[in-house]
Design a protein around this motif. Structure first.
Motif, PDB file in Angstrom:
ATOM      1  N   ARG A  31       0.837  -1.205   0.000  1.00  0.00           N
ATOM      2  CA  ARG A  31       0.000   0.000   0.000  1.00  0.00           C
ATOM      3  C   ARG A  31       0.867   1.247   0.000  1.00  0.00           C
ATOM      4  O   ARG A  31       0.617   2.192  -0.751  1.00  0.00           O
ATOM      5  N   ALA A  32       1.901   1.281   0.829  1.00  0.00           N
ATOM      6  CA  ALA A  32       2.784   2.445   0.890  1.00  0.00           C
ATOM      7  C   ALA A  32       3.487   2.677  -0.445  1.00  0.00           C
ATOM      8  O   ALA A  32       3.603   3.822  -0.904  1.00  0.00           O
ATOM      9  N   ALA A  33       3.939   1.607  -1.080  1.00  0.00           N
ATOM     10  CA  ALA A  33       4.608   1.736  -2.374  1.00  0.00           C
ATOM     11  C   ALA A  33       3.651   2.257  -3.433  1.00  0.00           C
ATOM     12  O   ALA A  33       4.018   3.107  -4.260  1.00  0.00           O
ATOM     13  N   VAL A  34       2.419   1.785  -3.409  1.00  0.00           N
ATOM     14  CA  VAL A  34       1.429   2.224  -4.388  1.00  0.00           C
ATOM     15  C   VAL A  34       1.073   3.689  -4.155  1.00  0.00           C
ATOM     16  O   VAL A  34       0.906   4.462  -5.101  1.00  0.00           O
ATOM     17  N   GLU A  35       0.992   4.106  -2.900  1.00  0.00           N
ATOM     18  CA  GLU A  35       0.719   5.514  -2.602  1.00  0.00           C
ATOM     19  C   GLU A  35       1.840   6.408  -3.124  1.00  0.00           C
ATOM     20  O   GLU A  35       1.584   7.493  -3.655  1.00  0.00           O
ATOM     21  N   ARG A  36       3.096   5.960  -2.984  1.00  0.00           N
ATOM     22  CA  ARG A  36       4.219   6.735  -3.519  1.00  0.00           C
ATOM     23  C   ARG A  36       4.114   6.837  -5.044  1.00  0.00           C
ATOM     24  O   ARG A  36       4.380   7.893  -5.623  1.00  0.00           O
ATOM     25  N   LEU A  37       3.700   5.755  -5.686  1.00  0.00           N
ATOM     26  CA  LEU A  37       3.532   5.754  -7.141  1.00  0.00           C
ATOM     27  C   LEU A  37       2.448   6.749  -7.560  1.00  0.00           C
ATOM     28  O   LEU A  37       2.613   7.502  -8.524  1.00  0.00           O
ATOM     29  N   GLU A  38       1.356   6.774  -6.824  1.00  0.00           N
ATOM     30  CA  GLU A  38       0.277   7.717  -7.129  1.00  0.00           C
ATOM     31  C   GLU A  38       0.785   9.154  -7.020  1.00  0.00           C
ATOM     32  O   GLU A  38       0.507   9.994  -7.891  1.00  0.00           O
ATOM     33  N   THR A  39       1.561   9.437  -5.983  1.00  0.00           N
ATOM     34  CA  THR A  39       2.120  10.777  -5.794  1.00  0.00           C
ATOM     35  C   THR A  39       3.047  11.157  -6.946  1.00  0.00           C
ATOM     36  O   THR A  39       3.006  12.283  -7.444  1.00  0.00           O
ATOM     37  N   ARG A  40       3.861  10.198  -7.391  1.00  0.00           N
ATOM     38  CA  ARG A  40       4.766  10.468  -8.523  1.00  0.00           C
ATOM     39  C   ARG A  40       3.987  10.806  -9.787  1.00  0.00           C
ATOM     40  O   ARG A  40       4.346  11.749 -10.511  1.00  0.00           O
ATOM     41  N   PHE A  41       2.929  10.053 -10.066  1.00  0.00           N
ATOM     42  CA  PHE A  41       2.137  10.343 -11.264  1.00  0.00           C
ATOM     43  C   PHE A  41       1.496  11.728 -11.168  1.00  0.00           C
ATOM     44  O   PHE A  41       1.457  12.469 -12.160  1.00  0.00           O
ATOM     45  N   LYS A  42       0.997  12.092  -9.995  1.00  0.00           N
ATOM     46  CA  LYS A  42       0.396  13.421  -9.833  1.00  0.00           C
ATOM     47  C   LYS A  42       1.443  14.512 -10.020  1.00  0.00           C
ATOM     48  O   LYS A  42       1.180  15.532 -10.675  1.00  0.00           O
ATOM     49  N   ASP A  43       2.636  14.317  -9.454  1.00  0.00           N
ATOM     50  CA  ASP A  43       3.713  15.300  -9.602  1.00  0.00           C
ATOM     51  C   ASP A  43       4.121  15.448 -11.065  1.00  0.00           C
ATOM     52  O   ASP A  43       4.343  16.560 -11.550  1.00  0.00           O
ATOM     53  N   ARG A  44       4.217  14.336 -11.769  1.00  0.00           N
ATOM     54  CA  ARG A  44       4.598  14.391 -13.187  1.00  0.00           C
ATOM     55  C   ARG A  44       3.513  15.059 -14.024  1.00  0.00           C
ATOM     56  O   ARG A  44       3.805  15.785 -14.975  1.00  0.00           O
ATOM     57  N   ALA A  45       2.264  14.833 -13.661  1.00  0.00           N
ATOM     58  CA  ALA A  45       1.165  15.488 -14.371  1.00  0.00           C
ATOM     59  C   ALA A  45       1.236  17.001 -14.162  1.00  0.00           C
ATOM     60  O   ALA A  45       1.092  17.780 -15.125  1.00  0.00           O
ATOM     61  N   ASP A  46       1.469  17.420 -12.932  1.00  0.00           N
ATOM     62  CA  ASP A  46       1.583  18.852 -12.638  1.00  0.00           C
ATOM     63  C   ASP A  46       2.750  19.477 -13.395  1.00  0.00           C
ATOM     64  O   ASP A  46       2.638  20.586 -13.939  1.00  0.00           O
ATOM     65  N   SER A  47       3.869  18.782 -13.434  1.00  0.00           N
ATOM     66  CA  SER A  47       5.049  19.279 -14.129  1.00  0.00           C
ATOM     67  C   SER A  47       4.796  19.400 -15.635  1.00  0.00           C
ATOM     68  O   SER A  47       5.138  20.426 -16.249  1.00  0.00           O
ATOM     69  N   ALA A  48       4.197  18.384 -16.228  1.00  0.00           N
ATOM     70  CA  ALA A  48       3.912  18.416 -17.666  1.00  0.00           C
ATOM     71  C   ALA A  48       2.910  19.518 -17.994  1.00  0.00           C
ATOM     72  O   ALA A  48       3.053  20.217 -19.014  1.00  0.00           O
ATOM     73  N   ARG A  49       1.906  19.721 -17.150  1.00  0.00           N
ATOM     74  CA  ARG A  49       0.912  20.783 -17.362  1.00  0.00           C
ATOM     75  C   ARG A  49       1.597  22.152 -17.294  1.00  0.00           C
ATOM     76  O   ARG A  49       1.381  23.021 -18.136  1.00  0.00           O
ATOM     77  N   TYR A  50       2.464  22.321 -16.284  1.00  0.00           N
ATOM     78  CA  TYR A  50       3.193  23.586 -16.143  1.00  0.00           C
ATOM     79  C   TYR A  50       4.044  23.865 -17.386  1.00  0.00           C
ATOM     80  O   TYR A  50       4.048  24.971 -17.915  1.00  0.00           O
ATOM     81  N   LEU A  51       4.766  22.840 -17.855  1.00  0.00           N
ATOM     82  CA  LEU A  51       5.606  23.015 -19.044  1.00  0.00           C
ATOM     83  C   LEU A  51       4.774  23.356 -20.271  1.00  0.00           C
ATOM     84  O   LEU A  51       5.156  24.213 -21.080  1.00  0.00           O
ATOM     85  N   SER A  52       3.636  22.695 -20.433  1.00  0.00           N
ATOM     86  CA  SER A  52       2.767  22.974 -21.569  1.00  0.00           C
ATOM     87  C   SER A  52       2.285  24.420 -21.534  1.00  0.00           C
ATOM     88  O   SER A  52       2.318  25.128 -22.549  1.00  0.00           O
ATOM     89  N   GLU A  53       1.843  24.860 -20.363  1.00  0.00           N
ATOM     90  CA  GLU A  53       1.345  26.236 -20.237  1.00  0.00           C
ATOM     91  C   GLU A  53       2.470  27.248 -20.435  1.00  0.00           C
ATOM     92  O   GLU A  53       2.276  28.286 -21.088  1.00  0.00           O
TER      93      GLU A  53
END
Length: 130
Positions: A31-53
């Protein structure tokens, strides 16, 4: 039945308890590993959105900015999918805890009786299956 297969089939109460507890620990770690994975995907989404904008403001070509926005969208979708895995891992952790509790409830009485009895136990060689 051969001696080696008989030896492998002998399971002690302590081994059953240890395995049941291990399932709980593994479920919590998963569960802890999966939660870290979810956080990474959210961070990468935020980063890609910022770069696009940012690239849009800098008048970078549309295919590039669109590709970054698509990465953001897909990363958010992946984070959502991982969120479902977190929910399933909660169920797994609850089941593992139930397994541990049930094992202790079912076999704990035998362990207590073995610890507190005053009857000499038979030698293992005597009760070995032939």
């Amino acid at each position: 039945m051969s001696e080696t297969s008989t030896a492998r089939s002998v399971v002690t109460y302590a081994a059953v308890l240890a395995r049941a507890a291990a399932y709980g620990i593994r479920a919590a770690r998963t569960r802890a590993a999966v939660e870290r994975l979810e956080t990474r995907f959210k961070d990468r989404a935020d980063s890609a959105r910022y770069l696009s904008e940012a690239m849009t403001v800098l008048h970078v070509d549309e295919p590039t900015t669109s590709a970054y926005m698509e990465i953001a969208t897909l990363s958010n979708a992946m984070a959502g999918n991982v969120g479902q895995i977190v929910s399933a891992s909660d169920s797994l952790a609850a089941s593992a805890q139930g397994l541990d509790s049930e094992t202790k409830a079912q076999h704990g009485r035998m362990a207590d009786a073995n610890r507190t009895h005053n009857v000499q136990m038979a030698d293992r060689g005597f009760i070995k299956r032939q």
